[in-house]
Scaffold this motif. Structure first.
Motif, short mmCIF file in Angstrom:
data_model
loop_
_atom_site.label_atom_id
_atom_site.label_comp_id
_atom_site.label_asym_id
_atom_site.label_seq_id
_atom_site.Cartn_x
_atom_site.Cartn_y
_atom_site.Cartn_z
N PRO A 140 0.59 -0.83 0.19
CA PRO A 140 -0.10 -0.11 -0.11
C PRO A 140 0.99 1.63 0.24
O PRO A 140 1.68 1.47 0.37
N VAL A 141 0.62 1.75 -1.01
CA VAL A 141 1.38 3.60 -0.90
C VAL A 141 -0.13 4.78 -0.74
O VAL A 141 0.84 5.35 0.00
N HIS A 142 -0.56 4.84 -1.15
CA HIS A 142 -1.47 5.52 -0.40
C HIS A 142 -2.86 5.05 -0.13
O HIS A 142 -4.00 3.59 -0.63
N SER A 143 -3.85 5.52 1.76
CA SER A 143 -5.04 4.47 1.73
C SER A 143 -6.05 5.60 2.74
O SER A 143 -4.68 5.82 3.63
N GLU A 144 -6.87 5.69 2.26
CA GLU A 144 -7.77 6.53 3.09
C GLU A 144 -9.50 5.88 2.98
O GLU A 144 -9.63 5.34 2.78
N THR A 145 -10.30 6.11 4.30
CA THR A 145 -10.80 5.91 4.07
C THR A 145 -12.36 7.42 4.44
O THR A 145 -11.84 8.41 4.90
N LEU A 146 -13.16 7.09 3.07
CA LEU A 146 -13.72 8.26 3.70
C LEU A 146 -15.56 8.25 4.69
O LEU A 146 -15.99 8.79 3.94
N ARG A 147 -14.89 8.53 5.64
CA ARG A 147 -15.58 8.74 7.05
C ARG A 147 -16.43 10.33 6.58
O ARG A 147 -15.65 11.32 6.40
N ALA A 148 -17.26 9.83 8.01
CA ALA A 148 -17.92 11.27 7.96
C ALA A 148 -17.37 12.19 8.28
O ALA A 148 -16.81 11.46 9.75
N PRO A 149 -17.85 13.38 8.33
CA PRO A 149 -16.64 14.47 9.35
C PRO A 149 -17.50 14.43 10.65
O PRO A 149 -18.17 14.07 11.27
N VAL A 150 -16.22 14.22 11.44
CA VAL A 150 -16.43 14.49 13.14
C VAL A 150 -17.87 15.41 13.70
O VAL A 150 -18.44 15.18 14.32
N TRP A 151 -17.98 16.53 12.88
CA TRP A 151 -18.73 17.62 13.51
C TRP A 151 -20.44 17.12 13.01
O TRP A 151 -21.49 17.80 13.83
N TRP A 152 -20.11 16.13 12.01
CA TRP A 152 -22.14 15.47 11.70
C TRP A 152 -22.26 14.64 13.40
O TRP A 152 -23.68 14.55 14.12
N TRP A 153 -20.66 13.98 14.24
CA TRP A 153 -21.34 12.64 15.01
C TRP A 153 -21.33 13.70 15.99
O TRP A 153 -22.33 14.02 17.01
N LEU A 154 -20.63 14.97 16.22
CA LEU A 154 -20.90 15.61 17.41
C LEU A 154 -22.63 16.39 17.44
O LEU A 154 -23.28 16.46 18.14
N LEU A 155 -22.90 17.34 16.12
CA LEU A 155 -24.15 17.29 16.19
C LEU A 155 -25.37 16.50 15.97
O LEU A 155 -26.29 16.88 16.59
N LEU A 156 -24.83 15.11 16.08
CA LEU A 156 -26.08 13.99 16.13
C LEU A 156 -26.00 13.99 17.67
O LEU A 156 -27.25 13.50 17.74
N ALA A 157 -24.95 13.95 18.14
CA ALA A 157 -25.13 13.73 19.58
C ALA A 157 -25.81 14.83 20.62
O ALA A 157 -25.92 14.74 21.51
N VAL A 158 -25.81 16.27 19.96
CA VAL A 158 -25.92 17.12 20.57
C VAL A 158 -27.57 17.55 20.91
O VAL A 158 -28.26 16.50 21.77
N VAL A 159 -27.91 16.43 19.27
CA VAL A 159 -29.29 17.41 18.73
C VAL A 159 -30.46 15.77 19.10
O VAL A 159 -31.59 15.63 20.17
N THR A 160 -29.13 14.66 19.98
CA THR A 160 -30.13 13.81 20.39
C THR A 160 -30.37 13.46 22.19
O THR A 160 -30.87 13.22 22.24
#
Length: 168
Positions: free
Chosen positions: A16-36
């Motif tokens: 492997p010379v390049h590897s990444e996962t296109l995860r959802a941004p952290v702020w989406w998770w923080l917003l979901l936690a706050v709304v919950t």
């Protein structure tokens, strides 16, 4: 033939010379936690009925599932160090010998690349929350796909990991 006969020589084993996962941004998770938390507090305050609790639990769970499923896409480049290798974008794979050239698509050009200029036969791995992309132009007469357009947080790194087989 044994399994050892089928393996590539150690110096040609893909790495492997390049590897990444296109995860959802952290702020989406923080917003979901706050709304919950706000929804649970509100439900407790008003003495919510059973069906409201079902919504308070089901909606954040469905959104979390959506974030996880959006964030499963992997972009990977493996190279054997001798000019051979493979680009993986999600479940699709592209050998280096089918790549003519690649280029970074900056955030300022993303809308045009995904809009009017997008070829309907192009292979696209797009995540709207990632501002930059890489275009990989193909040179395979048997494949009708003209290019791949891939979202990436590290466009320079991805483009540098790919071969440039374009000869003028």
């Amino acid at each position: 033939m044994s399994d050892e006969d089928l393996r590539p020589p150690p110096d040609r084993a893909p790495r492997p010379v390049h590897s990444e996962t296109l995860r959802a941004p952290v702020w989406w998770w923080l917003l979901l936690a706050v709304v919950t938390v706000v929804a649970v507090a509100l439900a407790l305050t008003v003495g919510a009925r059973w069906w409201m609790w079902l919504l308070v639990i089901a909606v954040p769970a469905l959104l979390a599932w959506l974030f996880v499923s959006l964030g499963r896409e992997r972009i990977e480049v493996e190279s054997d160090g001798q000019g051979g290798g493979t680009l993986y974008a999600g479940r699709a794979r592209l050998p280096f010998d089918a790549i003519a050239r690649s280029a970074v698509v900056p955030a300022t050009a993303k809308q045009a690349a995904m809009g009017r200029q997008l070829d309907p036969e192009a292979f696209v791995v797009h995540r709207g929350y990632i501002p930059t992309m890489v275009i990989v132009v193909l040179d395979d007469p048997l494949d009708p796909t003209p290019y791949w357009l891939i979202s990436t947080r590290d466009p320079e790194g991805l483009a540098a990991a790919l071969p440039d087989n374009h000869y003028s």
